[in-house]
Design a protein around this motif. Structure first.
Motif, short mmCIF file in Angstrom:
data_model
loop_
_atom_site.label_atom_id
_atom_site.label_comp_id
_atom_site.label_asym_id
_atom_site.label_seq_id
_atom_site.Cartn_x
_atom_site.Cartn_y
_atom_site.Cartn_z
N ARG A 39 0.84 -1.20 0.00
CA ARG A 39 0.00 0.00 0.00
C ARG A 39 0.87 1.24 0.00
O ARG A 39 1.83 1.34 0.78
N ILE A 95 -3.60 0.16 -3.28
CA ILE A 95 -3.16 -1.14 -2.78
C ILE A 95 -3.00 -2.09 -3.96
O ILE A 95 -3.94 -2.28 -4.74
N ALA A 125 -5.51 -4.39 4.66
CA ALA A 125 -4.96 -3.15 4.12
C ALA A 125 -5.91 -1.96 4.31
O ALA A 125 -5.60 -0.84 3.90
#
Length: 138
Positions: free
Chosen positions: A30, A35, A71
Motif C-alpha cells: 500500500r 493497494i 490493508a
C-alpha cells in the motif's frame, strides 16, 4: 521527504508471514490509498487446492478479500482485476459467475489471460488486483 501519502507499507496479514519469508513477496503493498495485491490462488487453509475452478475462484476471492481488509479496503474498492486461467475458454463463463458474486456492481477494469501453468499443477486460476481504499463507497 516521505509522508503518509508516499510511504510504502507491506501488508502481511496473519498467517501469511511464512510466504513473505520463504518467497520474498508481500501479499499486498500500500502507498497512500492505492493497494496492489499479489496473485491469489485457490488454496484452502491446509494449502490444498479447491476442487475445480469455481471452488478455487471462491478461495482466491476470499483470500483477496482478507488481504484487502488487512490493508483497510474491501472488494468494492478494486479498480483493476487481472486473472490468469489455465483453461481460459473453458472456464471463463463459470469464473465470471463467481466474480460477479464477489463484485456484483461497479465493475473494475478486468484483464483475463490464458496461461499454460500456475505455481502448482492443480491450480487453474490466479487473481491479482489493484484497489483504492475508500473509492467503493457509492
Amino acid at each position: 521527504m516521505t509522508n503518509s501519502t508516499t510511504t510504502r507499507q507491506a501488508i502481511i496479514p496473519p498467517g501469511t508471514q511464512p510466504f513473505y519469508d520463504a518467497f520474498h513477496f508481500a501479499p499486498a503493498t500500500r502507498v497512500g490509498d492505492t493497494i496492489w495485491v499479489s496473485g491469489q490462488v485457490g488454496l484452502d487453509a491446509q494449502m490444498k487446492p479447491g476442487e475445480g475452478m469455481e471452488a478455487q475462484a471462491r478461495l482466491a476471492f476470499e483470500a483477496l478479500k482478507g488481504i484487502l481488509a488487512a490493508a483497510g479496503a474491501s472488494l468494492a474498492d478494486i479498480v483493476e482485476l487481472n486473472t490468469f486461467h489455465t483453461a481460459l475458454r473453458r472456464d471463463l463463463e463459470a469464473f465470471t459467475k463467481v466474480k460477479d458474486e464477489y463484485i456484483p456492481s461497479r465493475y473494475p477494469s478486468w484483464t483475463a489471460v490464458g496461461v499454460s501453468e500456475l505455481a502448482l499443477p492443480e491450480l487453474c486460476i490466479e487473481i491479482r488486483a489493484v484497489a483504492v481504499a475508500g473509492c467503493g463507497v457509492a
